[in-house]
Write a protein that holds these residues in place. Structure first.
Motif, PDB file in Angstrom:
ATOM      1  N   GLN A  59      -0.665   3.102  -1.655  1.00 25.84           N
ATOM      2  CA  GLN A  59      -1.119   1.743  -1.357  1.00 25.84           C
ATOM      3  C   GLN A  59      -2.364   1.336  -2.139  1.00 25.84           C
ATOM      4  O   GLN A  59      -2.634   0.140  -2.288  1.00 25.84           O
ATOM      5  CB  GLN A  59      -1.470   1.622   0.130  1.00 25.84           C
ATOM      6  CG  GLN A  59      -0.360   1.951   1.082  1.00 25.84           C
ATOM      7  CD  GLN A  59      -0.861   1.838   2.512  1.00 25.84           C
ATOM      8  OE1 GLN A  59      -1.178   0.746   2.979  1.00 25.84           O
ATOM      9  NE2 GLN A  59      -0.940   2.964   3.205  1.00 25.84           N
ATOM     10  N   GLN A  66      -2.355  -1.450  -5.025  1.00 22.08           N
ATOM     11  CA  GLN A  66      -2.133  -2.819  -4.555  1.00 22.08           C
ATOM     12  C   GLN A  66      -3.316  -3.325  -3.731  1.00 22.08           C
ATOM     13  O   GLN A  66      -3.707  -4.490  -3.851  1.00 22.08           O
ATOM     14  CB  GLN A  66      -0.843  -2.928  -3.740  1.00 22.08           C
ATOM     15  CG  GLN A  66      -0.491  -4.352  -3.334  1.00 22.08           C
ATOM     16  CD  GLN A  66      -0.302  -5.288  -4.517  1.00 22.08           C
ATOM     17  OE1 GLN A  66       0.421  -4.982  -5.451  1.00 22.08           O
ATOM     18  NE2 GLN A  66      -0.962  -6.438  -4.495  1.00 22.08           N
ATOM     19  N   LYS A 121      -6.073  -4.241  -6.104  1.00 25.51           N
ATOM     20  CA  LYS A 121      -5.666  -5.462  -6.819  1.00 25.51           C
ATOM     21  C   LYS A 121      -5.922  -6.691  -5.953  1.00 25.51           C
ATOM     22  O   LYS A 121      -6.456  -7.697  -6.423  1.00 25.51           O
ATOM     23  CB  LYS A 121      -4.189  -5.366  -7.201  1.00 25.51           C
ATOM     24  CG  LYS A 121      -3.690  -6.493  -8.038  1.00 25.51           C
ATOM     25  CD  LYS A 121      -2.228  -6.278  -8.420  1.00 25.51           C
ATOM     26  CE  LYS A 121      -1.710  -7.429  -9.244  1.00 25.51           C
ATOM     27  NZ  LYS A 121      -0.322  -7.255  -9.652  1.00 25.51           N
ATOM     28  N   ASP A 122      -5.554  -6.616  -4.668  1.00 22.30           N
ATOM     29  CA  ASP A 122      -5.786  -7.726  -3.739  1.00 22.30           C
ATOM     30  C   ASP A 122      -7.275  -8.023  -3.582  1.00 22.30           C
ATOM     31  O   ASP A 122      -7.696  -9.187  -3.558  1.00 22.30           O
ATOM     32  CB  ASP A 122      -5.183  -7.419  -2.367  1.00 22.30           C
ATOM     33  CG  ASP A 122      -3.663  -7.349  -2.373  1.00 22.30           C
ATOM     34  OD1 ASP A 122      -3.029  -7.793  -3.358  1.00 22.30           O
ATOM     35  OD2 ASP A 122      -3.101  -6.815  -1.385  1.00 22.30           O
TER      36      ASP A 122
END
Length: 175
Positions: free
Chosen positions: A151, A154, A157-158
């Motif tokens: 995870q 991602q 990145k968020d």
């Protein structure tokens, strides 16, 4: 005839607003930012990760994310030195902490990744808009069914998207 008057009236109103915006000396973008007239270039320097916990791709990903945000939301050309606007700074903190404990155990039911950056923005066109500020964002996640390793990319990145939006808004929308 009535419909033609409405279209003409709307066109005049639209042109008047555009003329007013241009005459104010600030370039407005429909993405929410305002770039001072005369500002044409921006220099985004590499944001080194100086936090205790090192994510090996975080510095590159954040720096490129900020470049992409400014490229997509402004008319500024990016230069490698001496821009009208200069962004520089560090990733000062990258932490993974428990956010909620599972009932009846000592295990974390929910965890949190937090990224903190320190940004110095120098605006040589409108010096009052320069700042030095710390920004921090987080994202909660569970490792119940999926390990962190699956995870983490991602999640970071968020968070980078949120941080680059904060920096962009602070520099160009005065939020």
């Amino acid at each position: 005839m009535h419909r033609l008057k409405n279209v003409t009236l709307k066109s005049l109103l639209y042109c008047s607003i555009l003329t007013l915006m241009v005459s104010c000396g600030v370039s407005y973008s429909f993405t929410g930012g305002s770039i001072p007239e005369g500002m044409k270039t921006v220099d985004i320097q590499y944001f080194e990760n100086i936090s205790a916990l090192v994510n090996p791709t975080l510095s590159q990903n954040f720096t490129e994310g900020l470049k992409e945000r400014i490229r997509n939301q402004s008319r500024l050309s990016q230069v490698s030195a001496g821009g009208d606007g200069i962004f520089e700074g560090f990733i000062t903190d990258y932490t993974i902490t428990p956010a909620a404990v599972e009932a009846g155990t000592d295990r974390a039911a929910l965890n949190r990744i937090t990224i903190t950056i320190k940004v110095k923005y120098t605006n040589s066109v409108k010096t009052d808009d320069s700042f030095e500020e710390t920004f921090s964002r987080f994202k909660d996640f569970s490792t119940q069914n999926t390990p962190l390793e699956s995870q983490e990319e991602q999640l970071t990145k968020d968070i980078i998207l949120m941080l680059t939006e904060d920096v962009y808004n602070r520099a160009f929308a005065n939020w």
